[in-house]
Design a protein around this motif. Structure first.
Motif, mmCIF file in Angstrom:
data_model
loop_
_atom_site.group_PDB
_atom_site.id
_atom_site.type_symbol
_atom_site.label_atom_id
_atom_site.label_comp_id
_atom_site.label_asym_id
_atom_site.label_seq_id
_atom_site.Cartn_x
_atom_site.Cartn_y
_atom_site.Cartn_z
ATOM 1 N N ASN A 259 0.866 -1.181 0.000
ATOM 2 C CA ASN A 259 0.000 0.000 0.000
ATOM 3 C C ASN A 259 0.900 1.227 0.000
ATOM 4 O O ASN A 259 1.811 1.315 0.824
ATOM 5 N N ASN B 80 1.292 5.628 -1.056
ATOM 6 C CA ASN B 80 0.711 6.913 -1.400
ATOM 7 C C ASN B 80 1.559 7.474 -2.547
ATOM 8 O O ASN B 80 2.652 7.964 -2.327
ATOM 9 N N CYS C 165 1.733 10.043 -5.794
ATOM 10 C CA CYS C 165 1.073 11.240 -6.301
ATOM 11 C C CYS C 165 1.948 11.951 -7.323
ATOM 12 O O CYS C 165 3.072 12.348 -7.012
ATOM 13 N N VAL D 238 -3.136 10.181 -8.583
ATOM 14 C CA VAL D 238 -2.920 9.497 -7.305
ATOM 15 C C VAL D 238 -3.136 7.998 -7.485
ATOM 16 O O VAL D 238 -4.109 7.578 -8.116
ATOM 17 N N THR E 147 -2.736 4.152 -5.135
ATOM 18 C CA THR E 147 -2.630 3.675 -3.756
ATOM 19 C C THR E 147 -2.139 2.240 -3.624
ATOM 20 O O THR E 147 -2.001 1.746 -2.509
ATOM 21 N N LYS F 244 5.732 6.256 0.173
ATOM 22 C CA LYS F 244 5.132 7.511 -0.296
ATOM 23 C C LYS F 244 6.027 8.088 -1.380
ATOM 24 O O LYS F 244 7.250 8.146 -1.222
ATOM 25 N N THR G 185 6.052 11.354 -4.246
ATOM 26 C CA THR G 185 5.476 12.537 -4.866
ATOM 27 C C THR G 185 6.470 13.051 -5.890
ATOM 28 O O THR G 185 7.647 13.238 -5.586
#
Length: 140
Positions: free
Chosen positions: A38, A40, A42, A55, A57, A124, A126
């Motif tokens: 899992n 994040n 972006c 996005v 997930t 994560k 970005t």
């Protein structure tokens, strides 16, 4: 706040460098091994024009997005100019250039990534790039 040891910081930087190397090689299997189940993920942008941004997930969504990116672009060049780690966050800056296959236009952009690593996996991600330039490169 927990102070990370130098070897932990270096391990996080090395993991991020392995990710970028796998991205350069378009090695989806190597990328998937570096991502948490899992995540994040972006990449801000206009998903109607560049459906690989947005996005995500989980790993399957990211795999689909990367494969879509690779079907629509040919890489020209890419460089990481700076990389630094603070705790479990690795910040990178650089630039890249890609050919947009739909339009034949070249897209050149600076990029910045903020990548969080936990237990040896990216949790994560970005990416910031020139989203206006991307729209122009994908528009006829």
């Amino acid at each position: 706040m927990k102070q990370m040891r130098t070897d932990e910081l270096n391990a996080n930087i090395e993991l991020v460098l392995r990710y970028f190397e796998a991205l350069k090689e378009r090695d989806i299997n190597a990328i998937m091994l570096l991502l948490a189940k899992n995540i994040n993920w972006c990449i801000p942008g206009n998903e109607a024009i560049a459906p690989w941004v947005g996005v995500r997930t989980n790993k399957n969504q990211i795999k689909d997005a990367l494969e879509l990116l690779w079907l629509n672009t040919d890489p020209i060049s890419g460089t990481i100019a700076h990389i630094a780690a603070d705790e479990n966050v690795v910040i990178c800056s650089g630039e890249f250039e890609s050919l947009m296959l739909k339009t034949g236009k070249t897209f050149k952009s600076l990029f910045f990534t903020k990548i969080t690593v936990v237990d040896g996996l990216i949790v994560k991600y970005t990416l910031l790039e020139d989203t206006f330039g991307l729209v122009r490169a994908l528009s006829n």
